[in-house]
Design a protein around this motif. Structure first.
Motif, mmCIF file in Angstrom:
data_model
loop_
_atom_site.group_PDB
_atom_site.id
_atom_site.type_symbol
_atom_site.label_atom_id
_atom_site.label_comp_id
_atom_site.label_asym_id
_atom_site.label_seq_id
_atom_site.Cartn_x
_atom_site.Cartn_y
_atom_site.Cartn_z
ATOM 1 N N ASP A 80 -5.386 -1.373 -5.138
ATOM 2 C CA ASP A 80 -4.839 -1.897 -3.890
ATOM 3 C C ASP A 80 -5.813 -2.927 -3.337
ATOM 4 N N GLU A 81 -5.502 -4.166 -3.521
ATOM 5 C CA GLU A 81 -6.345 -5.265 -3.052
ATOM 6 C C GLU A 81 -7.827 -5.001 -3.301
ATOM 7 N N SER A 95 0.843 -1.203 0.000
ATOM 8 C CA SER A 95 0.000 0.000 0.000
ATOM 9 C C SER A 95 0.868 1.238 0.000
ATOM 10 N N GLN A 117 -8.769 -0.595 -1.467
ATOM 11 C CA GLN A 117 -9.087 -1.933 -0.974
ATOM 12 C C GLN A 117 -10.554 -2.110 -0.611
HETATM 13 MG MG LIG Z 1 -2.163 -2.643 2.244
#
Ligand SMILES: [Mg+2]
Ligand SMILES: Nc1ncnc2c1ncn2[C@@H]1O[C@H](COP(=O)(O)OP(=O)(O)OP(=O)(O)O)[C@@H](O)[C@H]1O
Ligand SMILES: Nc1ncnc2c1ncn2[C@@H]1O[C@H](COP(=O)(O)OP(=O)(O)OP(=O)(O)O)[C@@H](O)[C@H]1O
Ligand SMILES: [Mg+2]
Ligand code: NI
Lengths: 522, 332, 286, 337, 318
Positions: D191-192, D55, D110
């Motif tokens: 990010d994810e 991240s 995310q």
């Molecule tokens: Mg992360």
């Protein structure tokens, strides 16, 4: 801002004790506790008390009077030139009605009314009958709470709930405009007492602190309020126009002993405590130097002629040695801050009114007692309500209270045992529960005579009793405080020379003051 | 969901109002002794007169007739209230409490309402900026300073302000709500005078109240700024101002909003001490006077009014909150 | 927690005042002693804080006032906090009918206007001592805290570690006292501090309105007494500035402690510290 | 791969990117001299364990890092499409950066629940960004476009007026992908983006991403801890460990021939879905504390193949063709496994 | 097969949220045998946690019964917990951050065993730590949770559960919060406990590959209902239910030729609302092979000789 408009002749009175708003209630006798201010400029009493003359009662709406039947019958002759502001004449009918109201309606029984009946004699004469000799209680007719009201208007109203929004009275003013935050009174042109120099009397609500600024700026002409250090902060800035005056009101702030319970039923204890009150310290912190009360409680400014020469000019200083001797004489010792005799300990407390901010003065007394006698007195402050409750019920050891009244009799009257009640029952007078046959005898004698010389003799006897037996111990004299900004109006009395006090709220005296003013420069 | 939520809140406020009325009813009765006799005695002591029958009746209606049972008393009381009758002022007999309250209400609403909103606006705005620029010099100076400010007793500030601006400098009047010489009404001069008189009390209220908002808002903003959606808004290339207000401040404000609503409700209660310092003719002063003179009907009436106003404001706030925070509608 | 300078400074100030309240009166001059040779005098060597209108030493009064004010503050806070814990925690922990009842009570007190209520009650019980004042302030000042504690206890009670310990066989009593309450100490102490300044402020306000035990000396009664003697308008600043400042100081100190604790427990706030910003800037420049 | 003429050219060139968290006395170096190249239209996967700095890298790439994070060294050269001059995102002025944001660089976070403003309607969040980058767009047009964009990811148009909480987790995640594509970016970092949704939904979303990339031709940096997912999805994969890239290469070669012991361990941490089961051990020990990174190769305490000197010397990332590895087993970066 | 220790028979759980009823679990049947591991897989919101929590007696079932050692459970759950323990998903959340490892284990030991001496207590705690491979125990015993890594924390959680000497361990996604590289260690530990202590284990996960690695039997849940179950290899190799098929197809599988699975960009929509679930088979709105009957009538259980079973009309008709 206020004042010199086109109408020109306005006088502004700053009222400090009435909150922020006024209530339009001119029912002088009604049950409300907050009513419109300065009703005495509309409704006048029959007589007035002349504080410039030892508190003697003088005529006002009454022209003259006469006692008969050994002081039990009073015949009052009324002025004939008095009219109400609606044009109707003031007659004996009105006087009988007005004086009869408190008798007829016990609701309205103002404390201090002692006459039993009223009757009309002729169109301008009334007769008042008492139950007992009443030479000494004449001043009840000077009470602004016993005013002359127009029968033709009042008798048709339910006086309990009527608010009398547009008052009609004999006084020099009528209501001009009423706003919750400002009242303007209009001067009558047909006032019996003469022509007023101003056309408008304006009352504005203010606070003591705000008032100071208003006075300095000249926004307020006249107010009745104390100004600690006023000499320096106010008068010194313009001695010509800034007037701050103190007029003795005949009374004093005193310590009352609860003589109904030990240890204050013992004269030695009372004397010892009275001897160790630092009066100078109190008046110094009060910023009223030189106003320590004499031992009699009668102020010299007012009662010069009446005072026993022996007590004149006496300033009571703290005398610890003498006080200790007094305690010893009574068989008292002080142990661990308490008074002890015969194995019994007493730790007295002093009741005071916290709303007056009197705690700090109580501290001064407490400190001196501690320093000079080792006695630890507790301070027991109460807000007004609780203070009066406790005082009247006799639930105190010592209490800081005002004493006073008009005339020597008025000042001492409360010591009569007729007003005494047991502890736990409310007493409106004689809260110290003083019970002394000698005192009673003198007071009774004073009621039975209007002979001035005899009254003076009796008065001195009472003074002696007070000084020797100490039913209470005066601390400092009480005053009427007057603040004036004489920029617009001149002709104010001075404490050095006055025959009426320029105090707002004194009924006829207020009117006399107004009548005597002149606009500056005209 | 939304309706159900509102209905539940409404139910709560109704219950709270009943409880408030009940409290108002019970308070004097919980005190030792019978309240109406106590009041009558008090009245007699103050006036030195016997209480007339009319006053007695009014007192009995509000404070109960000792011979009735509690339920009967409550019925009487509720009936009295339902007519908008808060009883009769003892001190200002026979003026109804409601009249006196209505007279004082506009002043308080004006002064305290305006200042509450101003303080909230200023505090929130500065708080957003301080939180947005957390750690900057602006924040590092303003925040501790405000912490101190919000800890200063506000009547003390009022006293100082009165001294400096009213007394020493003479810029502002020392007491009252308007220049008494002017005719009351919608004239320009009158409005100016009202503003002139209100300035100092208003300033002190704002001065001592905005700090709390600022601190709360700052911390909320700091927390919110670290939320993903603010990060995303920045990533979207929106103008910093837009990110700060639409994304960070808008969300950070939600918790203070509840406080603001309560404060608005409190407006009716007046800024008690400030009103007293400035002798401002509002509700706060009225309550103070009632208290001093032990005008129990007045105390009760004012208190009831204040309570109901607070409840109402809270209700309105809840309604507004539903609009502000869409999530509440779902959560219920 | 002590790592935060805000907490350290705030706590030092608070501890100083608490010590002052406890021991100050033992070593300072008699606050009630009148020295009428020095009245309303500005600070001097004899009287470091000057004297009042009554020739009393302002320093001694301020110290005595610390005791009076802090006593009320701490008592009120203790009462308020105790009630908040007793109402909030069970409501949150047990939920259900217990919660409904307690939560209604809390919300009710939450929407009641507190100052007027305190005034009214204080008005009914006139002329009271510091204990009663503290009791009244405490009795009406717990609702906000209870609400917070309820919310916290509610979320804690469904946290896995509480469930896990319940599964291990811990009784409710231990779950509340050993698992949940320790997590609330931060909140509770913050609440206590908050309550304390609230109490000090409320006492000052009540004293200013004349509702207080006139026999005791507190910062509130000092200000009131100064106000009664028009000290402000007469420029006797040394009389009313110390008590006001003291209140502001402990208020600031308590707020700082709470702020510091918040920063420690909330990393987002910690990140907002100036030192972090400065250090980051330095790192970039390096 | 796409038929984009610019395909194969670098869109992003990251060199020696170092990001530190300036907390405490010693800064935490969460990205340590990270270098890689992203080609146009490519999906670069970044895999690594929790705390490895994924991240941090992503936010630094977008210049979204906030104190205490600070980019202390390195450059991020962005090559805009239409032949415009390349810019270094690290030193670019804020206004220059703002003009690139979303029109060229977009991000998907995310958790979509947290990434969407909870008090704004979903559509409004589209309109917001659309109108701020294209002032000629009217309000109505913007709303219409928002609906189209949502339609692109399979969300019906009537949902534009919903608030985020009124959408399911999968819909929110898709909405935020649509949002990222609103201004036609060249590069989307993710990010994810699918950790919060379950596998069925994950597959659907990723399928849509792939389709959209085919249609729109943007490049993707895709961060996840799930290597098995990346192996299917990404063109190339970078493996991060303790703030550094330890290996980077095409997905196939990384799966079939992982070089770094960590990569191998990671690959073998995923039990197979079909092939015969054997006992797997994962990687013993736990990831290092970045406050006190081990000296030398930060993986050496867990490394089964460590040898003398691994605890002193830090290996450089050495590139050979498509594959680069930072491990002392491969001193020249050549293939020895 | 031996006698099951813990059984759920036809349990359902309906939550009431306002006026709505959430049918989180409907008619679930499950049996856990000593020394065997059952995996429960299914997508988010399918009711796995709810079922586990019913088995842990955090919620009473709306209907159906839970049986322990063949007896219906009732009354206070205290005794029950000495046989059944639940491991939570988040190893950090299930340890009170304010208590040391020692406190957690000592409390658990004290509550379930009459330990007399301090040394005995200490001995048991050390033994527990060693059983979960936290050795040397001295190194961990006085640590706070935040001083441990995720894997170590989860081991402490397991140790605490073991302290009561349970017969059944319920693991609600016990590894999903752990780093990929250490997940296997945890799975291996669970496997060892099963073998060494003969524990019955329920392993809840959404990762079908890890389920295959650890368990003996797999049960698949969809929208609150159990749709398929049976021996793991059979279920994975030849799923009977289209949902199981979808789940397996959706799982990342590097061995599969790249991007195959991504090519059919087909929108299958969302899982159904549990407040108002679809009639008939709950999977029918997303089912590629749905028939008319699927929309109206719920399929019954079809069993196969290998022990595999499912609820699907396709199979019933087959
Ligand atoms: Mg992360
Ligand atoms: N605000 C911060 N202050 C100090 N250190 C931080 C901060 N944020 C992150 N870190 C550290 O930086 C390192 C990298 O964190 P980052 O969030 O980039 O990891 P990640 O790979 O995204 O992990 P995850 O898979 O858990 O999201 C971590 O070791 C973390 O400890
Ligand atoms: N206390 C509750 N009140 C109302 N609904 C609930 C409650 N607990 C769970 N649910 C609902 O029950 C359904 C099943 O939830 P559950 O947590 O059992 O699913 P899960 O299979 O464990 O999902 P995940 O994989 O996300 O953990 C969900 O739709 C959820 O919203
Ligand atoms: Mg779950
Ligand atoms: Ni996963």
């Amino acid at each position: 801002k206020s004042g010199d408009g086109a109408a020109g002749a306005t006088i502004v009175h700053g009222k400090t004790d009435g909150g922020t708003t006024f209530v339009r209630n001119y029912n002088v006798l009604g049950p409300a506790t907050d009513k419109a201010p300065n009703m005495e400029l509309v409704y006048e009493p029959l007589m007035r008390v002349d504080y410039g003359d030892g508190g003697v009662v003088k005529p006002w709406l009454a022209e003259s009077w006469q006692f008969a039947e050994a002081g039990k019958l009073l015949t009052i002759k009324l002025r004939t030139d008095v009219t109400f502001s609606d044009g109707k004449k003031f007659t004996a009918d009105d006087a009988v009605y007005s004086l009869g109201l408190p008798i007829e309606k016990p609701d309205f029984s103002i404390a201090g009314i002692t006459y039993k009946s009223v009757a009309k004699v002729d169109a301008s004469t009334v007769a008042v009958r008492f139950g007992e000799p009443s030479y000494a209680t004449l001043n009840q007719f000077a009470n602004i709470l016993l005013p002359m009201v127009p029968k033709h208007i009042w008798s048709t109203q339910n006086l309990n709930s009527w608010t009398n929004p547009d008052p009609v009275g004999t006084g020099p003013f009528t209501l001009g405009e009423f706003k919750p935050q400002q009242i303007t009174l209009k001067a009558r042109t047909d006032y019996w007492g003469g022509k007023l120099p101003m056309s408008t009397y304006k009352i504005i609500p203010t606070s003591p602190d705000a008032l100071k600024a208003q006075l300095l700026k000249g926004e307020v002409d006249w107010a009745s309020n104390s100004w600690a250090n006023g000499e320096k902060e106010y008068v010194a800035k313009d001695p010509d126009k800034h007037l701050y005056q103190l007029y003795s009101n005949g009374g004093a702030m005193s310590v009352l002993f609860n003589t109904a319970k030990p240890p204050f039923d013992d004269v030695h204890v009372r004397r010892a405590l009275a001897m160790t009150i630092d009066r100078t310290a109190v008046v110094t912190t009060l910023q009223r130097p030189g106003t320590e009360a004499g031992p009699t409680g009668l102020s010299e400014q007012l009662f010069a002629d009446w005072l026993d020469p022996a007590y004149k000019g006496t300033v009571q200083k703290v005398d610890a040695t003498a006080a200790k001797a007094e305690l010893a004489a009574g068989g008292w010792t002080v142990e661990q801050g308490a008074l002890v005799k015969d194995g019994k300990r007493y730790q007295p407390s002093i009741l005071f009114n916290a709303d007056w901010g009197w705690g700090n003065y109580a501290d001064i007394l407490i400190n001196t007692w501690k320093q000079s006698l080792g006695l630890q007195v507790k301070g027991a402050g109460q807000p007004s309500a609780g203070y009066y409750d406790k005082q009247n019920l006799g639930q105190f050891d010592l209490v800081a209270a005002s004493t006073g009244g008009s005339g020597v009799y008025g000042v001492y009257r409360f010591l009569s045992s007729t007003y005494r009640t047991p502890i736990g029952k409310s007493a409106t007078l004689n809260q110290g529960r003083w019970n002394d046959p000698a005192t009673d005898a003198v007071i009774a004698a004073m009621q039975r005579t209007d002979d001035v010389e005899q009254l003076k003799t009796l008065g001195r006897q009472l003074q002696k009793i007070v000084v020797d037996k100490v039913p209470f111990s005066p601390i400092y004299n009480n005053y009427y405080f007057v603040e004036i900004n004489a920029t617009r109006w001149t002709g104010w009395p001075t404490p050095a020379e006055f025959d009426h006090i320029p105090f707002v709220g004194m009924g006829p005296d207020t009117i006399l003051t107004l009548l005597g003013l002149q606009r500056r420069g005209s | 969901m939304r309706l159900a939520f509102l209905a539940r809140r409404l139910g709560f406020y109704l219950a709270a109002a009943v409880a408030a009325i009940g409290l108002n009813f019970l308070l004097p009765r919980l005190m030792p002794g019978d309240p109406s006799s106590a009041i009558v005695e008090e009245l007699e002591r103050v006036s030195g007169q016997q209480v007339p029958a009319e006053t007695l009746m009014s007192i009995r209606a509000i404070f109960g007739n000792p011979s009735d049972n509690l339920a009967q008393q409550f019925v009487d009381y509720a009936r009295q209230l339902s007519h908008g009758d808060l009883g009769v002022s003892v001190v200002n007999f026979p003026v109804p409490v409601a009249d006196l309250v209505l007279q004082a209400l506009p002043w308080t609403l004006l002064l305290v309402g305006a200042t509450t909103i101003t303080a909230f606006a200023i505090g929130t705005l500065l708080g957003v900026v301080a939180g947005w620029k957390a750690g900057s010099r602006f924040d590092a100076i303003l925040t501790p300073f405000t912490t101190f400010l919000s800890s200063v007793p506000y009547f003390w500030v009022a006293l100082l302000a009165l001294w400096v601006f009213g007394f020493v400098l003479g810029w502002t009047p020392l007491s009252g709500g308007y220049d008494a010489d002017l005719p009351q009404g919608f004239s320009f001069a009158y409005a100016v005078s009202v503003l002139h008189h209100g300035l100092l009390p208003a300033a002190t209220i704002v001065f001592s109240a905005f700090g709390g908002w600022l601190l709360g808002m700052r911390n909320m903003t700091v927390t919110t700024v670290r939320e993903d959606y603010v990060l995303l808004a920045q990533a979207k290339g929106l103008s910093p101002r837009r990110v700060m207000f639409r994304y960070a401040a808008r969300n950070a404000m939600l918790p203070s909003f509840t406080g603001f609503a309560m404060a608005l409700g409190g407006v009716v209660g007046g800024a008690l001490l400030t009103e007293i310092v400035f002798s401002y003719p509002g509700i706060g002063y009225l309550l103070y006077e009632a208290l001093q003179k032990r005008d129990y009907p007045m105390m009760q009436g004012v208190f009831l009014l204040i309570t109901l106003a607070v409840l109402l404001a809270n209700l309105v706030a809840d309604l507004a909150y539903v609009l502000l925070d869409p999530r509440i509608r779902a959560k219920g | 927690m002590l790592a935060s300078w805000k907490v350290r400074v705030g706590l030092s100030v608070l501890v100083f005042f608490v010590l002052l309240a406890i021991f100050g009166p033992l070593i300072s001059a008699d606050p009630r002693a009148n020295d009428i040779t020095s009245i309303s005098e500005p600070p001097s060597a004899d009287h470091l804080f000057g004297t009042t209108q009554f020739g009393q030493d302002v320093l001694a009064q301020t110290i005595a006032g610390a005791r009076g004010s802090m006593l009320v503050g701490i008592l009120a806070a203790a009462i308020g906090t105790l009630i908040a814990v007793l109402v909030g925690v069970p409501a949150g922990y047990f939920g259900g009918a217990v919660d409904n009842g307690l939560n209604f009570l809390t919300n009710l007190f939450l929407v009641m206007p507190v100052l007027p209520l305190i005034l009214i009650v204080a008005g009914y019980v006139q002329g009271t001592g510091p204990w009663v004042i503290a009791l009244i302030i405490g009795l009406f000042g717990w609702s906000g805290g209870a609400r917070t504690l309820r919310a916290q206890a509610l979320s804690l009670s469904s946290r896995d570690f509480v469930l896990a310990m319940r599964m291990v066989g811990e009784p409710h009593r231990r779950l509340i006292f050993c698992e949940i309450l320790p997590h609330l100490t931060g909140w509770i102490s913050a609440m206590f501090l908050h309550g304390m300044i609230g109490g000090v402020m409320a006492e000052a306000g009540l004293a200013f309105l004349g509702i207080s035990d006139s026999g005791s000396i507190s910062w509130g009664t000092m200000i009131q007494s100064a106000q009664q003697q028009s000290a402000v308008l007469r420029g006797l600043w040394w009389w009313f500035v110390p008590p006001g400042l003291c209140i502001a100081l402990i208020g600031t100190a308590a707020t700082m402690v709470n702020f510091g604790v918040d920063e420690v427990s909330n990393p987002k706030l910690r990140m907002a510290r100036r030192s972090v910003l400065v250090r980051t800037r330095k790192a970039v420049e390096a | 791969m796409t038929s984009d003429p610019a395909a194969g050219l670098a869109v992003l060139d990251v060199r020696g990117l170092t990001v530190e968290y300036a907390t405490g006395d010693t800064p935490v170096r969460a990205c340590d001299a990270v270098s890689f190249e992203l080609r146009r239209g490519e999906i670069l996967g970044v895999a690594g364990e929790s705390g490895s700095g994924k991240s941090t890298l992503i936010t630094a790439l977008m210049r979204l890092q906030r104190p205490p994070a600070a980019t202390t060294a390195g450059s991020i050269t962005f090559h805009p499409r239409a032949g415009a001059e390349p810019v270094d995102l690290v030193t670019l002025s804020p206004s220059g950066l703002r003009s690139l944001r979303w029109t060229s660089l977009a991000i998907v976070l995310q958790s979509a629940m947290d990434a969407l403003n909870p008090v704004m309607r979903v559509g409004a969040q589209f309109v917001d960004v659309l109108r701020s980058h294209d002032r000629s767009l009217s309000r109505e047009q913007a709303w219409a476009k928002a609906a189209t964009l949502l339609g692109m990811v399979g969300i019906s148009a009537d949902r534009v007026r919903s608030y985020p909480h009124e959408l399911s987790g999968g819909m929110r995640q898709r909405a935020s992908i649509a949002l990222a594509l609103a201004c036609g970016p060249e590069l989307v970092v993710m990010d994810e983006p699918t950790t919060a949704v379950d596998v069925v939904m994950q597959r659907q979303i990723l399928a849509q991403v792939l389709r959209l990339r085919r249609e729109l031709g943007f490049s993707v940096v895709f961060v996840t801890h799930d290597l098995s997912l990346l192996l299917e999805l990404a063109d190339r994969i970078a493996i991060m460990y303790a703030g550094r890239i330890v290996e980077i290469g095409t997905a196939e070669s990384l799966y079939t021939k992982p070089r770094h012991p960590y990569t191998r361990g990671l690959r073998d941490s995923f039990p197979p879905l079909r092939s015969p089961l054997r006992r797997l051990t994962g990687i013993p020990g736990s990831p290092p504390d970045l406050l006190n990174p081990p000296p030398g190769c930060s993986f050496h305490p867990r490394c089964p193949d460590r040898f003398d000197g691994c605890d002193r010397e830090r290996p450089e990332l050495l590139t050979v063709d498509e594959h680069a590895v930072a491990c002392r087993l491969y001193p020249s970066g050549d293939d020895r496994a | 097969m031996s006698q099951p220790v813990l059984e759920a028979r036809g349990v359902s759980k309906h939550f009431t949220a306002g006026r709505a009823v959430v049918r989180a679990v409907e008619d679930a049947t499950l049996a856990l045998q000593p020394g065997r591991i059952v995996a429960l897989v299914g997508e988010s919101g399918s009711g796995k946690t709810t079922l586990a929590r019913m088995l842990a007696r955090f919620y009473p079932p709306t209907s159906g019964e839970i049986r322990l050692h063949g007896k219906t459970v009732q009354g206070k759950p205290r005794a029950y917990y000495s046989d059944v323990q639940l491991i939570f998903q988040d190893p950090f959340g299930s340890l009170n951050p304010l208590h040391r490892v020692r406190y957690n284990l000592e409390r658990a030991v004290k509550l379930h065993h009459a330990v007399r001496t301090k040394a005995e207590l200490e001995g048991r705690v050390v033994e527990l730590l060693e059983r979960v491979s936290l050795s040397p125990a001295e190194q961990f015993i006085d640590k706070f949770p935040h001083e441990l890594s995720g894997g170590q924390r989860q081991r402490v959680v397991i140790a605490r559960a073991l302290a009561v000497e349970p017969k059944v361990l319920l693991g609600d996604e016990p590894i999903s919060m752990l780093d990929v590289s250490i997940r296997l260690e945890m799975l291996n530990l669970l496997d060892r406990l099963r073998t060494e202590e003969g524990l019955a284990l329920l392993y809840i996960t959404h990762d079908i590959a890890s389920a295959r690695y650890l368990c003996d039997d797999i049960v698949v849940m969809y929208a609150g209902q159990m749709v398929e179950g049976g021996p793991k290899e059979d279920v994975i190799a030849a799923p009977l239910h289209p949902y199981t098929q979808l789940l397996i197809d959706s799982s990342p599988d590097p061995e599969r030729s790249r991007r195959d699975a991504f090519l059919d960009d087909e929108d299958l929509g969302e899982p159904p609302s549990l407040i108002d679930p679809p009639a008939g088979c709950r999977f029918h709105p997303r089912c590629p092979v749905a028939m008319d009957i699927c929309r109206t009538e719920a399929p019954r259980r079809t069993e196969r000789p290998n022990g595999q079973w499912t609820h699907c009309w396709q199979q019933e008709n087959a």
